[in-house]
Design a protein around this motif. Sequence first.
Motif, PDB file in Angstrom:
ATOM      1  N   VAL A 131      48.360  -8.127  57.752  1.00  0.00           N
ATOM      2  CA  VAL A 131      47.718  -8.051  59.056  1.00  0.00           C
ATOM      3  C   VAL A 131      48.805  -7.983  60.128  1.00  0.00           C
ATOM      4  O   VAL A 131      49.732  -8.797  60.132  1.00  0.00           O
ATOM      5  CB  VAL A 131      46.813  -9.274  59.301  1.00  0.00           C
ATOM      6  CG1 VAL A 131      46.125  -9.166  60.661  1.00  0.00           C
ATOM      7  CG2 VAL A 131      45.780  -9.396  58.190  1.00  0.00           C
ATOM      8  N   ILE A 132      48.692  -7.019  61.034  1.00  0.00           N
ATOM      9  CA  ILE A 132      49.661  -6.837  62.111  1.00  0.00           C
ATOM     10  C   ILE A 132      49.014  -7.242  63.433  1.00  0.00           C
ATOM     11  O   ILE A 132      47.999  -6.666  63.844  1.00  0.00           O
ATOM     12  CB  ILE A 132      50.154  -5.380  62.201  1.00  0.00           C
ATOM     13  CG1 ILE A 132      50.689  -4.908  60.840  1.00  0.00           C
ATOM     14  CG2 ILE A 132      51.215  -5.258  63.285  1.00  0.00           C
ATOM     15  CD1 ILE A 132      51.902  -5.658  60.346  1.00  0.00           C
ATOM     16  N   GLY A 133      49.577  -8.252  64.084  1.00  0.00           N
ATOM     17  CA  GLY A 133      49.072  -8.714  65.372  1.00  0.00           C
ATOM     18  C   GLY A 133      50.164  -8.706  66.419  1.00  0.00           C
ATOM     19  O   GLY A 133      51.239  -8.141  66.229  1.00  0.00           O
ATOM     20  N   GLY A 134      49.890  -9.345  67.549  1.00  0.00           N
ATOM     21  CA  GLY A 134      50.849  -9.384  68.645  1.00  0.00           C
ATOM     22  C   GLY A 134      50.672  -8.220  69.594  1.00  0.00           C
ATOM     23  O   GLY A 134      49.953  -7.252  69.318  1.00  0.00           O
ATOM     24  N   GLY A 135      51.346  -8.296  70.728  1.00  0.00           N
ATOM     25  CA  GLY A 135      51.178  -7.300  71.775  1.00  0.00           C
ATOM     26  C   GLY A 135      51.537  -5.888  71.356  1.00  0.00           C
ATOM     27  O   GLY A 135      50.907  -4.919  71.794  1.00  0.00           O
ATOM     28  N   LEU A 136      52.543  -5.745  70.500  1.00  0.00           N
ATOM     29  CA  LEU A 136      52.978  -4.406  70.096  1.00  0.00           C
ATOM     30  C   LEU A 136      51.945  -3.714  69.214  1.00  0.00           C
ATOM     31  O   LEU A 136      51.930  -2.474  69.113  1.00  0.00           O
ATOM     32  CB  LEU A 136      54.321  -4.506  69.377  1.00  0.00           C
ATOM     33  CG  LEU A 136      55.066  -3.210  69.063  1.00  0.00           C
ATOM     34  CD1 LEU A 136      55.204  -2.331  70.297  1.00  0.00           C
ATOM     35  CD2 LEU A 136      56.436  -3.525  68.479  1.00  0.00           C
ATOM     36  N   ALA A 137      51.056  -4.484  68.596  1.00  0.00           N
ATOM     37  CA  ALA A 137      50.013  -3.886  67.751  1.00  0.00           C
ATOM     38  C   ALA A 137      49.067  -3.010  68.555  1.00  0.00           C
ATOM     39  O   ALA A 137      48.319  -2.211  67.982  1.00  0.00           O
ATOM     40  CB  ALA A 137      49.234  -4.977  67.029  1.00  0.00           C
ATOM     41  N   ARG A 138      49.097  -3.140  69.872  1.00  0.00           N
ATOM     42  CA  ARG A 138      48.255  -2.293  70.729  1.00  0.00           C
ATOM     43  C   ARG A 138      48.564  -0.813  70.520  1.00  0.00           C
ATOM     44  O   ARG A 138      47.717   0.054  70.776  1.00  0.00           O
ATOM     45  CB  ARG A 138      48.472  -2.676  72.196  1.00  0.00           C
ATOM     46  CG  ARG A 138      47.532  -1.983  73.172  1.00  0.00           C
ATOM     47  CD  ARG A 138      47.665  -2.590  74.552  1.00  0.00           C
ATOM     48  NE  ARG A 138      48.943  -2.286  75.171  1.00  0.00           N
ATOM     49  CZ  ARG A 138      49.172  -1.235  75.940  1.00  0.00           C
ATOM     50  NH1 ARG A 138      48.204  -0.355  76.179  1.00  0.00           N
ATOM     51  NH2 ARG A 138      50.359  -1.036  76.491  1.00  0.00           N
ATOM     52  N   ALA A 139      49.761  -0.497  70.051  1.00  0.00           N
ATOM     53  CA  ALA A 139      50.130   0.898  69.793  1.00  0.00           C
ATOM     54  C   ALA A 139      49.340   1.495  68.631  1.00  0.00           C
ATOM     55  O   ALA A 139      49.316   2.721  68.460  1.00  0.00           O
ATOM     56  CB  ALA A 139      51.629   1.010  69.520  1.00  0.00           C
ATOM     57  N   GLY A 140      48.711   0.667  67.829  1.00  0.00           N
ATOM     58  CA  GLY A 140      47.853   1.151  66.755  1.00  0.00           C
ATOM     59  C   GLY A 140      48.577   2.034  65.753  1.00  0.00           C
ATOM     60  O   GLY A 140      49.709   1.744  65.343  1.00  0.00           O
ATOM     61  N   GLU A 141      47.960   3.125  65.380  1.00  0.00           N
ATOM     62  CA  GLU A 141      48.501   3.986  64.328  1.00  0.00           C
ATOM     63  C   GLU A 141      49.766   4.717  64.747  1.00  0.00           C
ATOM     64  O   GLU A 141      50.501   5.207  63.886  1.00  0.00           O
ATOM     65  CB  GLU A 141      47.441   4.983  63.871  1.00  0.00           C
ATOM     66  CG  GLU A 141      46.319   4.365  63.051  1.00  0.00           C
ATOM     67  CD  GLU A 141      46.844   3.655  61.817  1.00  0.00           C
ATOM     68  OE1 GLU A 141      47.547   4.303  61.009  1.00  0.00           O
ATOM     69  OE2 GLU A 141      46.560   2.446  61.658  1.00  0.00           O
TER      70      GLU A 141
END
Length: 373
Positions: free
Chosen positions: A297-307
């Motif tokens: 599972v990838i979380g945190g603010g940078l995960a907003r970049a998605g794919e």
Amino acid sequence: MPAVYRVRLAEPARDNEHPAGSAAGGSQRPVGEVRGCGARRGPVVGVDAGGTKVLAVRLGPDLAVERELLRQWQERSREAVIDLLLTVCRELVDGEDPLAFGFGLPALVPKERGAIPYSTHLPLEDVDFRALAEAALGRPVAVDNDVNCALRGEAALGAARGTRDAVMLTLGTGIGGAILCDGQLFRGARGFAGELGHIPVAGRTERCQGKCPGEGCLEAVASGGALDRAAREAAERGTIAALAARARRGEAVDGALVTELALAGDADCRALLATLGEQLGAGLVAVANAFDPEVIVIGGGLARAGELLLAPAKRVLRQRALPGIGDSVRVERAQLGERAGAVGAAIMALEMATGGSERSVTEGAAPSGGSDG
């Protein structure tokens, strides 16, 4: 038959302005189940202490998120930090008799009671926070690493729901990690396991951040902090026109801007994210080979970049992980967003106070249906 509690994430009131379920609170959405916690009365509160803010949630008797508080750090002294963490708890219980409190801290939290030996963003080193909070609040207190709490939330309600073996990475200024093995959080001999941001990446020599003495750590090359540095370098050198233009106008150039421009279609910013994603993929290879999880599972603010970030990471994982692992492990973006740590901390507090087991969080967990509202 263990008790089953349906967990509903309402759109809760911020700053106690409106109770959940009011016009401002929004509708409630069933998203999962927590088993084996036994009968309970009174609210539980979970607090996630981040590098820039504190997010706290209150879970009611039916485990709905009733209220939510968001506070920014105004002072960073030890006294001010502790005072704010305790204040949000008192505000959320609002004179009622709470069952327990849970805290997720950006720190190495000892498995047994004792002082925190290392804290990433907050001045909590050498503080026995659990003992301090219990004395101040007069109720049982659970304390754990913030990413352990986030994975607990995701295991009960989010992207790791229904799994027994999972790993979570949170991509922020640094990279945090947590490990779920056979349905239980793995903490190691001292309680400090899961520092996956300090996996060394072959061929990289960048100095790591904070007090880490290492070079080429994953968080030095694949975190939000790494993207910040890459963005500033690109702006200074003029290699990415959009970033250079923003810098000439005096705007802040950082990873958040890169993500914004990439999502808007800027090809150069997308390429920068892809490079970072490939570095992340090298870390995922190590994680997958070491733990053989069902899902990362990838979380945190940078995960907003998605794919834009995750697709290159997945490609490296498929190419370089061992056969049978790389082609089967799932990589998913966290589903609970910024609430994961606070909700997970509240679940930990609930289990501690009622005698539920960590294993019970994921046993049989499945979406309980209902409308998304």
